[in-house]
Design a protein around this motif. Structure first.
Motif, PDB file in Angstrom:
ATOM      1  N   ALA A  29       9.543   6.825  39.090  1.00 20.92           N
ATOM      2  CA  ALA A  29       8.712   7.979  39.405  1.00 20.92           C
ATOM      3  C   ALA A  29       7.302   7.575  39.842  1.00 20.92           C
ATOM      4  O   ALA A  29       6.604   8.330  40.499  1.00 20.92           O
ATOM      5  CB  ALA A  29       8.637   8.889  38.194  1.00 20.92           C
ATOM      6  N   ASP A  30       6.869   6.371  39.455  1.00 23.21           N
ATOM      7  CA  ASP A  30       5.468   6.016  39.680  1.00 23.21           C
ATOM      8  C   ASP A  30       5.205   5.401  41.052  1.00 23.21           C
ATOM      9  O   ASP A  30       4.093   4.978  41.341  1.00 23.21           O
ATOM     10  CB  ASP A  30       4.989   5.063  38.584  1.00 23.21           C
ATOM     11  CG  ASP A  30       5.886   3.861  38.472  1.00 23.21           C
ATOM     12  OD1 ASP A  30       6.744   3.668  39.349  1.00 23.21           O
ATOM     13  OD2 ASP A  30       5.744   3.112  37.490  1.00 23.21           O
ATOM     14  N   SER A  68       2.513   2.788  31.687  1.00 21.56           N
ATOM     15  CA  SER A  68       3.868   2.249  31.717  1.00 21.56           C
ATOM     16  C   SER A  68       4.642   2.808  30.530  1.00 21.56           C
ATOM     17  O   SER A  68       4.109   2.912  29.430  1.00 21.56           O
ATOM     18  CB  SER A  68       3.829   0.734  31.630  1.00 21.56           C
ATOM     19  OG  SER A  68       5.128   0.251  31.395  1.00 21.56           O
ATOM     20  N   LYS A  69       5.879   3.181  30.784  1.00 23.20           N
ATOM     21  CA  LYS A  69       6.716   3.695  29.700  1.00 23.20           C
ATOM     22  C   LYS A  69       7.526   2.566  29.085  1.00 23.20           C
ATOM     23  O   LYS A  69       8.450   2.782  28.338  1.00 23.20           O
ATOM     24  CB  LYS A  69       7.634   4.808  30.219  1.00 23.20           C
ATOM     25  CG  LYS A  69       6.944   5.901  31.019  1.00 23.20           C
ATOM     26  CD  LYS A  69       5.977   6.690  30.155  1.00 23.20           C
ATOM     27  CE  LYS A  69       5.276   7.818  30.892  1.00 23.20           C
ATOM     28  NZ  LYS A  69       4.315   7.380  31.912  1.00 23.20           N
ATOM     29  N   TYR A  94      10.063  10.199  32.630  1.00 29.82           N
ATOM     30  CA  TYR A  94       9.763  10.422  31.225  1.00 29.82           C
ATOM     31  C   TYR A  94       8.244  10.557  31.078  1.00 29.82           C
ATOM     32  O   TYR A  94       7.527   9.596  31.330  1.00 29.82           O
ATOM     33  CB  TYR A  94      10.308   9.262  30.381  1.00 29.82           C
ATOM     34  CG  TYR A  94       9.968   9.356  28.923  1.00 29.82           C
ATOM     35  CD1 TYR A  94      10.334  10.482  28.179  1.00 29.82           C
ATOM     36  CD2 TYR A  94       9.294   8.327  28.279  1.00 29.82           C
ATOM     37  CE1 TYR A  94      10.021  10.572  26.834  1.00 29.82           C
ATOM     38  CE2 TYR A  94       8.978   8.409  26.940  1.00 29.82           C
ATOM     39  CZ  TYR A  94       9.352   9.537  26.216  1.00 29.82           C
ATOM     40  OH  TYR A  94       9.037   9.622  24.892  1.00 29.82           O
ATOM     41  N   ARG A 135       1.115   1.094  39.381  1.00 29.84           N
ATOM     42  CA  ARG A 135       1.389   2.461  38.971  1.00 29.84           C
ATOM     43  C   ARG A 135       0.119   3.245  39.276  1.00 29.84           C
ATOM     44  O   ARG A 135      -0.955   2.874  38.826  1.00 29.84           O
ATOM     45  CB  ARG A 135       1.671   2.434  37.466  1.00 29.84           C
ATOM     46  CG  ARG A 135       1.987   3.751  36.870  1.00 29.84           C
ATOM     47  CD  ARG A 135       2.268   3.559  35.387  1.00 29.84           C
ATOM     48  NE  ARG A 135       3.696   3.706  35.126  1.00 29.84           N
ATOM     49  CZ  ARG A 135       4.272   4.888  35.014  1.00 29.84           C
ATOM     50  NH1 ARG A 135       3.580   5.985  35.128  1.00 29.84           N
ATOM     51  NH2 ARG A 135       5.570   4.974  34.788  1.00 29.84           N
ATOM     52  N   ASP A 180      13.984  12.962  31.532  1.00 29.33           N
ATOM     53  CA  ASP A 180      14.564  12.268  30.387  1.00 29.33           C
ATOM     54  C   ASP A 180      13.903  12.749  29.089  1.00 29.33           C
ATOM     55  O   ASP A 180      13.220  12.000  28.407  1.00 29.33           O
ATOM     56  CB  ASP A 180      14.368  10.756  30.579  1.00 29.33           C
ATOM     57  CG  ASP A 180      15.025   9.947  29.487  1.00 29.33           C
ATOM     58  OD1 ASP A 180      15.867  10.499  28.767  1.00 29.33           O
ATOM     59  OD2 ASP A 180      14.684   8.752  29.352  1.00 29.33           O
ATOM     60  N   ARG A 237       5.491  -4.876  45.520  1.00 35.69           N
ATOM     61  CA  ARG A 237       5.417  -3.907  44.435  1.00 35.69           C
ATOM     62  C   ARG A 237       3.982  -3.524  44.160  1.00 35.69           C
ATOM     63  O   ARG A 237       3.123  -4.360  43.962  1.00 35.69           O
ATOM     64  CB  ARG A 237       6.047  -4.481  43.171  1.00 35.69           C
ATOM     65  CG  ARG A 237       6.052  -3.495  42.017  1.00 35.69           C
ATOM     66  CD  ARG A 237       7.071  -3.932  41.005  1.00 35.69           C
ATOM     67  NE  ARG A 237       6.823  -3.369  39.688  1.00 35.69           N
ATOM     68  CZ  ARG A 237       7.540  -2.388  39.173  1.00 35.69           C
ATOM     69  NH1 ARG A 237       8.504  -1.841  39.866  1.00 35.69           N
ATOM     70  NH2 ARG A 237       7.294  -1.959  37.953  1.00 35.69           N
ATOM     71  N   GLN A 283       5.876   2.619  42.240  1.00 38.34           N
ATOM     72  CA  GLN A 283       5.522   1.196  42.304  1.00 38.34           C
ATOM     73  C   GLN A 283       6.415   0.516  43.325  1.00 38.34           C
ATOM     74  O   GLN A 283       6.065  -0.509  43.887  1.00 38.34           O
ATOM     75  CB  GLN A 283       5.740   0.543  40.942  1.00 38.34           C
ATOM     76  CG  GLN A 283       4.633   0.856  39.964  1.00 38.34           C
ATOM     77  CD  GLN A 283       4.788   0.030  38.716  1.00 38.34           C
ATOM     78  OE1 GLN A 283       5.675   0.278  37.915  1.00 38.34           O
ATOM     79  NE2 GLN A 283       3.912  -0.944  38.543  1.00 38.34           N
ATOM     80  N   LYS A 322       2.458  -8.570  32.086  1.00 38.23           N
ATOM     81  CA  LYS A 322       3.709  -8.021  32.621  1.00 38.23           C
ATOM     82  C   LYS A 322       4.462  -9.092  33.417  1.00 38.23           C
ATOM     83  O   LYS A 322       5.677  -9.217  33.343  1.00 38.23           O
ATOM     84  CB  LYS A 322       3.382  -6.814  33.501  1.00 38.23           C
ATOM     85  CG  LYS A 322       4.569  -6.107  34.089  1.00 38.23           C
ATOM     86  CD  LYS A 322       5.055  -5.014  33.180  1.00 38.23           C
ATOM     87  CE  LYS A 322       6.440  -4.553  33.602  1.00 38.23           C
ATOM     88  NZ  LYS A 322       6.959  -3.570  32.671  1.00 38.23           N
ATOM     89  N   PRO A 326      14.385   8.833  37.597  1.00 43.59           N
ATOM     90  CA  PRO A 326      14.244   9.204  36.187  1.00 43.59           C
ATOM     91  C   PRO A 326      12.773   9.404  35.839  1.00 43.59           C
ATOM     92  O   PRO A 326      11.916   8.641  36.295  1.00 43.59           O
ATOM     93  CB  PRO A 326      14.828   8.006  35.442  1.00 43.59           C
ATOM     94  CG  PRO A 326      14.782   6.873  36.384  1.00 43.59           C
ATOM     95  CD  PRO A 326      14.740   7.425  37.777  1.00 43.59           C
ATOM     96  N   GLU A 332       6.020  12.103  32.984  1.00 42.95           N
ATOM     97  CA  GLU A 332       5.409  11.676  34.244  1.00 42.95           C
ATOM     98  C   GLU A 332       4.574  12.778  34.900  1.00 42.95           C
ATOM     99  O   GLU A 332       4.460  12.819  36.117  1.00 42.95           O
ATOM    100  CB  GLU A 332       6.483  11.176  35.222  1.00 42.95           C
ATOM    101  CG  GLU A 332       7.283   9.972  34.767  1.00 42.95           C
ATOM    102  CD  GLU A 332       6.513   8.655  34.865  1.00 42.95           C
ATOM    103  OE1 GLU A 332       5.284   8.697  35.033  1.00 42.95           O
ATOM    104  OE2 GLU A 332       7.157   7.602  34.750  1.00 42.95           O
TER     105      GLU A 332
HETATM  106  N1  UDP Z   1      11.663   6.205  32.076  1.00 37.39           N
HETATM  107  C1  UDP Z   1      12.638   7.088  31.606  1.00 37.39           C
HETATM  108  N2  UDP Z   1      12.883   7.132  30.262  1.00 37.39           N
HETATM  109  C2  UDP Z   1      12.253   6.309  29.360  1.00 37.39           C
HETATM  110  C3  UDP Z   1      11.285   5.385  29.870  1.00 37.39           C
HETATM  111  C4  UDP Z   1      11.022   5.354  31.226  1.00 37.39           C
HETATM  112  O1  UDP Z   1      13.240   7.838  32.369  1.00 37.39           O
HETATM  113  O2  UDP Z   1      12.524   6.403  28.171  1.00 37.39           O
HETATM  114  C5  UDP Z   1      11.385   6.170  33.531  1.00 37.39           C
HETATM  115  C6  UDP Z   1       9.927   6.368  33.904  1.00 37.39           C
HETATM  116  O3  UDP Z   1       9.596   7.721  33.991  1.00 37.39           O
HETATM  117  C7  UDP Z   1       9.843   5.665  35.260  1.00 37.39           C
HETATM  118  C8  UDP Z   1      10.868   4.538  35.113  1.00 37.39           C
HETATM  119  O4  UDP Z   1      11.689   4.891  34.006  1.00 37.39           O
HETATM  120  O5  UDP Z   1      10.240   6.499  36.321  1.00 37.39           O
HETATM  121  C9  UDP Z   1      10.229   3.180  34.910  1.00 37.39           C
HETATM  122  O6  UDP Z   1       9.264   3.220  33.890  1.00 37.39           O
HETATM  123  P1  UDP Z   1       7.829   2.543  34.023  1.00 37.39           P
HETATM  124  O7  UDP Z   1       7.289   2.737  35.412  1.00 37.39           O
HETATM  125  O8  UDP Z   1       6.968   3.062  32.924  1.00 37.39           O
HETATM  126  O9  UDP Z   1       8.174   1.022  33.764  1.00 37.39           O
HETATM  127  P2  UDP Z   1       7.404  -0.268  34.347  1.00 37.39           P
HETATM  128  O10 UDP Z   1       7.243  -0.039  35.820  1.00 37.39           O
HETATM  129  O11 UDP Z   1       6.115  -0.344  33.639  1.00 37.39           O
HETATM  130  O12 UDP Z   1       8.324  -1.410  34.033  1.00 37.39           O
END
Ligand code: UDP
Ligand code: MG
Length: 320
Positions: free
Chosen positions: A104-105, A213-214, A13, A208, A50, A205, A107, A141, A11, A15
């Motif tokens: 997508a990132d 972060s989203k 968003y 990013r 997304d 892990r 991690q 986090k 997914p 990115e």
């Molecule tokens: N993402 C998405 N829709 C949203 C928010 C996040 O598809 O509304 C995706 C984002 O692109 C990423 C994944 O969810 O691939 C995880 O998000 P992120 O890495 O920002 O979260 P974190 O690793 O900080 O918990």
């Protein structure tokens, strides 16, 4: 083994900062897996846009044109990580035998894919990617995320500790997932409910590598609350228990008030008022608790979750 079609669902968003690098690294991985005959050459990486507001979808389109192992779908608007993931998983399962979801990132360490596929070849239907440390996460986090898992446990939601949405599932598992029609979907909680043989793969892990972060705090709290309220009715049981506690307190207060009245230690009307207030409060709490129990039942009913899933049936065994 080489006939297994693998789809990697990602997914995305907003990115645009990471997509190019992500696809570059995944391309190397896909080529290797196909070359080593671990997966079929019909395998793909499926990006799910997304409802991004930046160039994400444009990038996905151009990657799809250039690269053999890449494809994409785009949602009509932003529906959130879990829904985007679900859309990707259910789309992928029509084409694939085995599906891996990741962020997508990057991690999530993509080298864990090999280990996941190994477990799959050994017969696992679900392989959970679990991070073995959070060294690279910020303190904020780390604490919020760990708090999240603890609270979920407290409320009785069965989730795999430190497992996000990096997991391998077979088509069979996703066919079962499709039967869960609930709107508030909390995937991490549902997979353990589905069952089947599951395994864990540990990975480190990373950070990013670009973009932000989203998942800001607000979204995280929302996510945790969603997880609790869509999986357990324990908060409703609490109301009833509090009602009973207040009822016990009201009896103690009654004894206390009567003793003070008998010893002549009160102003007039005080005994009546103090007993009434506590008694009525406990009655109200218990009543709300009883209504809550019924609402909890209705809630579980409307979810219409499947009640069982048959994994093997000897009647349907192929003719010998
Ligand atoms: N993402 C998405 N829709 C949203 C928010 C996040 O598809 O509304 C995706 C984002 O692109 C990423 C994944 O969810 O691939 C995880 O998000 P992120 O890495 O920002 O979260 P974190 O690793 O900080 O918990
Ligand atoms: Mg991330």
């Amino acid at each position: 083994m080489k006939d297994n079609i693998l789809y990697i669902v990602i997914p995305c968003y907003n990115e645009e900062d990471v997509l190019e690098e992500t696809s570059k690294r995944l391309k190397v991985k896909m080529n290797k897996l196909v070359e080593n005959k671990i997966i079929s050459n019909k395998s793909k990486v499926l990006f799910v846009n997304d409802g991004s507001k930046d160039k994400t979808w444009k990038l996905i389109e151009s990657i799809e044109k250039k690269e053999k192992y890449f494809t994409g779908i785009s949602l009509s608007r932003n529906r959130g990580h879990q829904n985007a993931l679900l859309a990707g998983l259910l789309t992928a399962k029509e084409k694939a035998d085995v599906i891996i979801s990741m962020d997508a990132d990057l991690q999530d360490d993509i080298d864990a894919i090999d280990k996941m596929l190994e477990k799959y070849n050994d017969g696992a239907d679900i392989v959970y990617g679990v991070r073995n440390s959070r060294k690279k996460d910020t303190l904020f986090k780390k604490t919020t995320a760990q708090g999240f898992y603890k609270i979920m446990k407290l409320f009785g939601v069965d989730i795999v500790y430190n497992h996000a949405d990096y997991r391998l599932t077979t088509k069979k598992v996703l066919d079962e997932l499709e039967k869960y029609n609930e709107v508030n979907l909390f995937l991490r909680g549902i997979f353990p409910l589905i069952g089947f043989k599951s395994e864990i793969v540990y990975y480190e892990r990373g950070e990013r590598f670009a973009g932000e972060s989203k998942y800001p705090l607000k979204k995280m709290i929302h996510f945790a609350w969603d997880g609790i309220t869509s999986f357990t009715i324990k908060p409703l049981h609490f109301i009833f228990s509090i009602g009973i506690i207040i009822f016990i307190v009201s009896i103690l207060i009654m004894i206390y008030s009567l003793v003070r009245k008998v010893t002549g230690n009160t102003v007039s009307g005080w005994t009546f008022l103090s007993i009434s207030i506590w008694f009525i409060a406990s009655l109200q709490m218990i009543s709300i608790g009883i209504i809550g129990e019924y609402i909890g039942k209705i809630y579980m009913e409307v979810k219409h979750r499947p009640r069982y899933c048959i994994e093997k049936n000897l009647e349907e065994r192929e003719e010998k």
